[in-house]
Design an enzyme around this catalytic site. Structure first.
Site, PDB file in Angstrom:
ATOM      1  N   GLY A  83       0.803  -1.220   0.000  1.00 20.02           N
ATOM      2  CA  GLY A  83       0.000   0.000   0.000  1.00 20.02           C
ATOM      3  C   GLY A  83       0.834   1.267   0.000  1.00 20.02           C
ATOM      4  O   GLY A  83       0.390   2.322  -0.438  1.00 20.02           O
ATOM      5  N   LYS A 104       9.843   1.737   1.272  1.00 20.41           N
ATOM      6  CA  LYS A 104       8.667   1.813   2.133  1.00 20.41           C
ATOM      7  C   LYS A 104       8.424   3.294   2.446  1.00 20.41           C
ATOM      8  O   LYS A 104       9.349   4.005   2.842  1.00 20.41           O
ATOM      9  CB  LYS A 104       8.983   1.058   3.430  1.00 20.41           C
ATOM     10  N   ASP A 116      -2.422   6.511   3.752  1.00 17.18           N
ATOM     11  CA  ASP A 116      -1.881   7.676   3.039  1.00 17.18           C
ATOM     12  C   ASP A 116      -0.637   7.329   2.222  1.00 17.18           C
ATOM     13  O   ASP A 116      -0.090   8.193   1.527  1.00 17.18           O
ATOM     14  CB  ASP A 116      -1.573   8.815   4.022  1.00 17.18           C
ATOM     15  N   ARG A 167      14.975  -0.750   1.594  1.00 12.84           N
ATOM     16  CA  ARG A 167      15.167  -2.036   2.253  1.00 12.84           C
ATOM     17  C   ARG A 167      15.666  -3.060   1.248  1.00 12.84           C
ATOM     18  O   ARG A 167      15.313  -3.009   0.066  1.00 12.84           O
ATOM     19  CB  ARG A 167      13.813  -2.451   2.823  1.00 12.84           C
ATOM     20  N   ARG A 174       6.080 -13.676   0.461  1.00 14.45           N
ATOM     21  CA  ARG A 174       5.538 -13.916   1.797  1.00 14.45           C
ATOM     22  C   ARG A 174       4.566 -15.086   1.748  1.00 14.45           C
ATOM     23  O   ARG A 174       4.099 -15.455   0.657  1.00 14.45           O
ATOM     24  CB  ARG A 174       4.745 -12.679   2.253  1.00 14.45           C
ATOM     25  N   ASP A 238       1.177 -12.077   6.109  1.00 12.01           N
ATOM     26  CA  ASP A 238       1.813 -11.190   5.128  1.00 12.01           C
ATOM     27  C   ASP A 238       3.153 -10.678   5.638  1.00 12.01           C
ATOM     28  O   ASP A 238       3.889 -10.038   4.886  1.00 12.01           O
ATOM     29  CB  ASP A 238       0.895 -10.012   4.780  1.00 12.01           C
ATOM     30  N   ASN A 239       3.470 -10.950   6.900  1.00 10.37           N
ATOM     31  CA  ASN A 239       4.750 -10.528   7.455  1.00 10.37           C
ATOM     32  C   ASN A 239       5.657 -11.723   7.721  1.00 10.37           C
ATOM     33  O   ASN A 239       6.551 -11.649   8.558  1.00 10.37           O
ATOM     34  CB  ASN A 239       4.539  -9.743   8.754  1.00 10.37           C
TER      35      ASN A 239
END
Ligand code: AMP
Ligand code: MG
Length: 467
Positions: A83, A104, A116, A167, A174, A238-239
């Protein structure tokens, strides 16, 4: 400078890669750059500080937002995805293998939902510090290349200064990536995703072997976390990576007083991701991965389920083995230490003993000076009895020093460095990084970084996920 970024992920599964441009950053300002990592990736640090700075905020070339699904705190979301993040592509590391270069905080994407698309300086610096500390501890993790402030204002509970984190990861595949592919019902997509994962991480493996390797990697990863008192904080599917690297340092923290029920995340009200729950949650997440991969295991569903169950059934044992082997090393002894460990952990919990300090001080105890370790306990008879049993096993102090860190990113130190960093003073951040990126062996002048938080800090400390 010419940089050669490949787009193997986007080529393999274009349905899961949305081409996208980062939000333009008018006044990028480099806050921290990981020069050794830049060099390993073939990037010239001087260039990154100058003409290459736009690369680090996504303004040099477009990237892709990756699609993924995920179970968040047990509830399934079929469409999460990047996102506020972008995969710029893959770079070849000095070791010959590919690494994702990923951003990120680079603006809203089609996966942003209500968000946002931005990130504040504090949480991006937190990820930088903790991931680099984990790497120095020898724990598989994504790395941090840079944090760049954007000059934008990010509205959270209060207005904050914005930043982008660059990163680096073995990949950003994932468990949730496979859940997404499976959920589309497109078996060809699922197969291409799995083939891509195999090519990237375990060349030549079958689909079942891929799953077995993820089970093994996650079992040892979670054991390694726990051997340094690390709490991930938000182990949603998802992590959790396929590579076995730790990813997404949001509400993570290092435990000080030992207690397996410890939770720091402000949104984890039920303690789902508490310190001691991490192995069970990892296994649960791997069951979700197995469900996603089932069609690739065998045509017959019952047979596929049996294959999955057998592989998953090894998780607990693999975790236990890694945990016990790690504890043997921390205690400097060999042989069966189950009971010794159980009794020590019980004493530590009852006496609220600092996890990192105790194991470090046991090194001195192994050399004959038990006082520093003893002084952490109120129940002196209890610890004396335990120390006597342990000393009979002739612990190897030198070996202990090599596995028991002195400096970990303690929560109060991280918060202090973040607060100063957000105010434009990067001194505390640099000093903390110097301490935690060489975590083994005491160094004079760094006592501050080996000291637990004051009690009033520990009593109220929470980390926030709304990062
Ligand atoms: P995380 O909790 O960081 O693992 O993120 C979970 C999901 O929320 C992912 O799909 C993120 O991309 C998304 N997300 C988190 N923060 C934001 C944000 N500020 N704007 C847009 N999406 C976000
Ligand atoms: Mg995440």
């Amino acid at each position: 400078m010419e940089i050669s970024l490949s787009s193997e992920f986007a080529a393999a599964v274009p349905e899961m890669a949305v081409e996208w441009e980062a939000i333009p950053v008018e006044r990028p300002e480099l806050l921290v750059l990981n020069e050794p990592l830049a060099k390993e990736l073939g990037l010239d640090p001087a260039w990154l500080r100058g003409d290459g700075l736009p690369l680090l905020v996504g303004n040099l070339r477009p990237g892709v937002a990756q699609a993924y699904a995920g179970h968040q705190f047990g509830g399934y979301s079929p469409r999460l995805g990047d996102g506020r993040a972008l995969l710029l592509g893959e770079l070849t590391h000095a070791d010959g293998r590919l690494r994702d270069l990923h951003l990120k905080g680079s603006g809203r994407t089609p996966f942003a939902r209500g968000g946002d698309g931005l990130a504040a300086i504090g949480p991006m610096l937190r990820e930088y510090i903790v991931s680099e500390a984990m790497h120095a501890l020898g724990i598989p993790t994504t790395r941090s290349l840079a944090v760049v402030s954007t000059g934008a204002t990010v509205q959270r509970d209060e207005p904050l200064a914005g930043a982008v984190l660059a990163r680096v990861a073995a990949s950003h595949l994932r468990v949730g990536s496979f859940q997404y592919a499976r959920n589309t019902g497109d078996q060809d997509l699922l197969r291409r995703l799995a083939d891509h994962a195999i090519a990237r991480h375990h060349p030549g493996s079958t689909y079942v072997e891929l799953f077995e390797q993820v089970v093994a990697a996650q079992a040892t990863l979670v054991a390694r976390w726990m051997l340094v008192g690390f709490i991930h904080g938000v182990m949603n599917t998802d992590n959790m990576t396929i590579s076995g690297e730790t990813i997404d340092y949001g509400p993570c923290a290092f435990m000080e007083a030992y207690d397996p029920t410890t939770v720091y995340s402000s949104i984890d009200h039920r303690g789902r991701y508490a310190f001691g729950n991490q192995p069970i949650i990892a296994e649960w997440n791997l069951a979700r991965l197995a469900e996603a991969l089932l069609p690739l295991f065998a045509d017959d569903e019952d047979k596929a389920v049996a294959i999955a169950m057998e592989a998953l059934g090894t998780f607990q044992e693999q975790f236990e083995r890694a945990w016990m082997t790690g504890l043997q090393a921390k205690l400097g002894v060999s042989g069966d230490v189950k009971l010794l460990v159980k009794d020590l952990l019980a004493l530590m919990q009852e006496n609220h003993v600092d996890f990192t300090s105790l194991f470090h001080r046991l090194g001195a105890a192994a050399r004959g000076d038990a006082e520093p370790a003893r002084s952490l306990f109120l129940d002196l008879a209890g610890i004396d009895g335990w120390l006597a049993r342990w000393r009979e096993l002739e612990p190897d102090a030198g070996a202990m020093d090599r596995v028991n860190p002195v400096y970990v990113p303690r929560n109060h130190l991280v918060e202090e460095a973040l607060a100063a960093g957000a105010d434009g003073d990067l001194g505390p951040l640099q000093r903390l990084l110097d301490a935690v990126t060489a975590p083994y062996g005491e160094r004079p002048g760094l006592e501050y970084y080996a000291t637990p938080a004051p009690q009033d800090f520990s009593a109220t400390y929470r980390t926030f996920c709304g990062t």
